[in-house]
Design a protein around this motif. Structure first.
Motif, PDB file in Angstrom:
ATOM      1  N   CYS B 302       0.879  -1.179   0.000  1.00  0.00           N
ATOM      2  CA  CYS B 302       0.000   0.000   0.000  1.00  0.00           C
ATOM      3  C   CYS B 302       0.908   1.218   0.000  1.00  0.00           C
ATOM      4  CB  CYS B 302      -0.936   0.006   1.203  1.00  0.00           C
ATOM      5  SG  CYS B 302      -2.069   1.422   1.179  1.00  0.00           S
ATOM      6  N   PRO B 304       0.989   4.187  -2.242  1.00  0.00           N
ATOM      7  CA  PRO B 304       0.670   5.219  -3.237  1.00  0.00           C
ATOM      8  C   PRO B 304       1.542   6.468  -3.112  1.00  0.00           C
ATOM      9  CG  PRO B 304      -1.060   5.058  -1.556  1.00  0.00           C
ATOM     10  CD  PRO B 304      -0.163   3.876  -1.375  1.00  0.00           C
ATOM     11  N   GLN B 319      -4.289   3.098  -4.706  1.00  0.00           N
ATOM     12  CA  GLN B 319      -3.943   1.681  -4.844  1.00  0.00           C
ATOM     13  C   GLN B 319      -4.938   0.837  -4.057  1.00  0.00           C
ATOM     14  OE1 GLN B 319       0.049   0.966  -3.502  1.00  0.00           O
ATOM     15  NE2 GLN B 319       0.998   2.131  -5.173  1.00  0.00           N
ATOM     16  N   GLY B 331      -5.568   3.186   0.734  1.00  0.00           N
ATOM     17  CA  GLY B 331      -5.127   3.196  -0.663  1.00  0.00           C
ATOM     18  C   GLY B 331      -5.216   4.553  -1.325  1.00  0.00           C
TER      19      GLY B 331
END
Lengths: 437, 437
Positions: B302, B304, B319, B331
C-alpha cells in the motif's frame, strides 16, 4: 514479618554500608531472613541458611531529611528509578539501559465511584501502562540490576508466558542474554510474546510445575552457571520492585497514604511489598503516620489465602487452581501467611469472587473509566465491589484499587460475552430500525 | 500547505480571539482551508465551503515569552495536556475527565543504533505506551474536547477495530455515549477491543468502504444529529493531536529539533501535523530554527505516496491495499500530496518495504530494545533501515523513528515465524543436548 528487616535496618544499622558484601546496590545492605531475622551479605541467595526461611532485602535508608528526599524523588525520571534511593539498585541506575517501567497512571475513577456508591475518593492504579503491560516489568527491572551486580550474563525464569515476555524485553534492552522456560502447550499468542524479544525460549514437555522443578535443578547444575533466575535466585531483589507501587500511589496522591488498598494475591509477594513500601514512607517521614487498611483479592477458583482468612486460620492450605484469572493461579502461595498477617494487622480482609464476577468487573471498569483490565484486575475490582456491598470497605474513605495488567493479554476471558450491539445492512433504514439513533 | 494557517494566524491575527465563534478552544481561533486559505468560525465542519479543500485549525499562539511558555509546559501534567496552550482545547482541559494520553517514552536506542551502523543518536518514540496502546489516543482525546465544545453527546467513527476501541475508551471516561461502526467480518480480538468499553458497536454487513459511506450518510441524517464523528466532522480538531508527537520529541530531546524523522503514512495526516508542530515550536522560539528532514514510510502493498515520490509526481494515484500493515492500508490517502510536498521541501524522502521486511524490523526492534511494535512500527523501522542502507538517511545525525502502536494488536503478523528455540523433556540431559547452557 515483612517489615521487620526494614525497621531493624533503618533503626539500628546506621550508615554502615553493605554488610560484608562487595556489590553496590545503593541503600541495600544485607539480606535478612523473614522468619528468624538472621542476616546475610547481599548475594544471589533466597533461603536462610539457618532456618530455610525466605530472605528479603534490608536497607540503610536515607533518614533525617524528608523534604530533601521528597525533592530529590520529584526531580527524578518519570519511572521507578525516581525511587532509586529506596531500592536495591546502584545510584546511577537511571543511566543504564533498562526498560524503565513505572510511574503509571493513578486514575481518579469518579464514574466508577458513582456507580459503586463510593462517596470518598476512588482511584485505579493502572499498571497496564508499563512497557510489556503488566506490573511484572517493575520486578524484572530490579532483577536486571541485581543480575548486573552479581555478574550474571543470562537472565532466566520459569513462566506461563507473561513473565518470560517481561524478562525477554528487559534482557534485550539491558544487553543481557535471556533463556526462559515455559510449558510446551501454551496458546500461540503467549508463545509469541515470550519469543518475540529474541532470547532463547525453551518449551518443556510437561506442566508449569515440571518447568519449575526443572529450573530448580538447573540452578544447581553447571549448565545454569552464571544465570540469574529472576523469580528464584534473584527473587529477594526482584520482589522489591513491588514497593514502587506503594511509593507511586502515595506520591501521586500528593504524598498522602490512602485509607484503603485492594491488591490482588498470586504468591502474595506484591501485597507484602506494598505494605513494606508504605511503612518505609512513614518511617522516612515522607507521608503522615496514620493507619491504612490492606485488602487482598483472589479468584474463587484459587482462593487459598481468602479461605484461610475467612476461617481464621494462620496456615494456608494449598488448592488446585481452576479460574480464568491465570496470572493469579498459584495454589500454594509462598507469602500467604504474611498476607494473612498484614490483612489482620491493618484491619483489612481477604475476599474472593467467581469467574462471572471477574468478567463483570472487567466490563464495569472498561465501561466507566475506559480502562481494559486483565483478569487479575477484574478479580481486584470485583473483590472491591463485593467488600463495598458487604460493608467491609468504607465508601467514604480514599481507596486505591490495583489493575496489574492489560486486557489485551486475556482477551479470551471476555470474548464469549463481548460483541456488537447489532449487525445491520449499510442503510439508514436498517439503522433507524435498530433504535440506536 | 499544512503550515500556512499557523503562520498566518501567529503572524497576523494578534490576540483577536476566536474568529466569530462562540466556542472556547484555547488558542484555536478559526478553521482555515488548506487549499484556498479561506477562514471559517470554529465548528463541526471539515470541508471548505468555497473550494471543498480540507480545513485545519488556525491558532493565535502565545508568542513573545518562549522561556515562560517552556516553564509552563514543563510544569504541566505528564500527558498531552502539558501542551494545552498549543492545542484546540480549553485551558482547563487537564481537569476534565479524559484518558490523558501522551508523554510516551522517547527511547535512546543504542543497541539498535549499533546494529544499524548509526553513529549519531537514534531514538524510538514509542506510542505503544498510550492508554489503548496506539497513537490514536492522542487524536481521539482532542476530538473529545471538540465534541464537548460543540455540545455533541455521542462520539462516533468508522473503524477497522483500533479506532473504535480508542473512541470507546475515551467516550467512557469522558462520560459521553459512543456508537461506533465496523465491518461485520473482523477477527474476534478486534471486535472485543471495540466492544469492551460498553458503547454501542454496530457491525455493518459490508466492507470498510461500505461502513465509511454509511457514516457519511448518517452525518446528514436526523438519526446522526448531535453526533461527533471523530474522523469526519471533528477531523480538523482530531488531526491536531498528532502535533503532540512533535512537541514531545523536541521537549524530550531537551528542547531540540531532531535532524531526521521517520514517520509512517496512512492518510498522511500524522506526518503533516508533526511537521506543523515542529514549525510552531520554531516560530514560538521553543527550539532553535534549523533544518530538519522528514521521511515517510509505507508498506510496499500500500505505497501510493512512496510510488508518487519516487516517480517525481505531485499527484497520488490510489492503490488497492494488500499488506499485513493494516493500520496503514489506506489506498487513497487524503494528505498524500501534502506529504510529498513536506518530504521534498525538507530534503526527506518517502520509501516502502515489503511484508517480510516489516516482520524482520519488528523482530529487530524487539531483540535490540525490548520494544514489541505493531506492523506500522515495523514498516517505519524497516524503511529507516532501508534508507540507511541506501545512504539516504545520514547515520551520523540525530534520528527519531516512530512506533505508533503495540505488537499485541498485530500478533498474527509475527506468529508464524516466532516460537520456542527448542522443545525438550524436563531433564538436564535433554537441556545439555540442546546446547543452550
Amino acid at each position: 514479618m515483612a517489615v521487620q528487616a526494614v525497621e531493624s535496618s533503618t533503626a539500628s544499622e546506621g550508615s554502615t554500608g553493605s554488610a560484608g558484601s562487595s556489590v553496590s546496590l545503593g541503600p541495600a545492605v544485607a539480606l535478612s531472613c523473614r522468619e528468624c531475622g538472621e542476616r546475610f551479605p547481599l548475594g544471589p541467595i533466597f533461603a536462610c541458611a539457618e532456618c530455610f526461611g525466605p530472605l528479603e532485602v534490608a536497607y540503610d535508608l536515607p533518614t533525617g531529611d524528608p523534604e530533601g528526599l521528597r525533592k530529590r524523588i520529584e526531580a527524578g525520571p518519570n519511572n521507578i528509578w525516581r525511587y532509586a534511593p529506596l531500592l536495591p539498585v546502584p545510584a546511577d541506575v537511571a543511566d543504564k539501559p533498562n526498560i524503565n517501567p513505572g510511574f503509571t497512571k493513578l486514575v481518579k475513577a469518579d464514574n466508577l465511584a458513582r456507580e459503586l456508591g463510593v462517596t470518598g475518593e476512588l482511584y485505579i492504579k493502572d499498571d497496564s501502562g508499563n512497557p510489556t503491560h503488566s506490573f511484572k516489568d517493575r520486578v524484572v527491572a530490579q532483577a536486571v540490576e541485581a543480575a548486573r551486580a552479581f555478574g550474571f550474563t543470562t537472565l532466566s525464569c520459569s513462566s506461563t508466558g507473561n513473565l518470560a515476555g517481561a524478562v525477554g524485553a528487559a534482557a534485550a534492552r539491558a544487553g543481557l542474554r535471556s533463556c526462559t522456560f515455559i510449558p510446551h502447550d501454551l496458546e500461540q499468542g503467549k508463545v509469541v510474546m515470550a519469543a518475540i524479544y529474541g532470547g532463547d525460549l525453551v518449551a518443556i514437555e510437561g506442566t508449569y510445575d515440571d518447568v519449575n522443578r526443572f529450573c530448580s535443578e538447573l540452578i544447581g547444575d553447571p549448565a545454569g552457571e552464571g544465570w540469574g533466575f529472576v523469580n528464584v535466585n534473584l527473587r529477594p531483589y526482584y520482589a522489591e520492585g513491588s514497593k514502587t507501587l506503594a511509593y507511586e500511589i502515595c506520591e501521586q496522591l500528593g504524598w498522602r497514604l490512602p485509607d484503603q488498598l485492594v491488591i490482588p494475591i498470586a504468591s502474595g509477594s506484591q501485597l507484602t511489598k506494598i505494605d513494606k513500601g508504605l511503612k518505609e514512607l512513614i518511617a522516612l517521614g515522607l507521608v503522615e503516620d496514620k493507619p491504612y487498611k490492606i485488602f487482598g483479592a483472589q479468584a474463587e477458583g484459587c482462593s487459598p489465602v481468602s479461605t484461610a482468612f475467612k476461617a481464621g486460620h494462620d496456615v494456608v492450605r494449598p488448592q488446585k487452581p481452576n479460574t480464568i484469572a491465570k496470572s493469579l493461579a498459584i495454589g500454594n502461595p509462598a507469602d500467604g501467611p504474611y498476607v494473612l498477617d498484614i490483612a489482620r494487622r491493618t484491619g483489612g480482609a481477604v475476599e474472593d469472587v467467581n469467574d462471572e464476577q471477574v468478567v463483570d468487573a472487567i466490563k464495569l471498569l472498561a465501561r466507566t473509566e475506559g480502562i481494559f483490565a486483565e483478569t487479575a484486575g477484574g478479580v481486584t475490582l470485583g473483590v472491591a465491589k463485593k467488600l463495598l456491598e458487604n460493608g467491609v470497605l468504607d465508601p467514604a474513605l480514599t481507596t486505591v484499587v490495583l489493575n496489574t495488567g492489560d486486557g489485551l493479554k486475556t482477551l479470551d476471558a471476555v470474548a464469549p460475552t463481548t460483541g456488537p450491539t447489532v449487525v445491520i445492512r449499510p442503510s439508514l433504514d436498517a439503522f433507524r430500525e435498530a433504535g440506536l439513533g
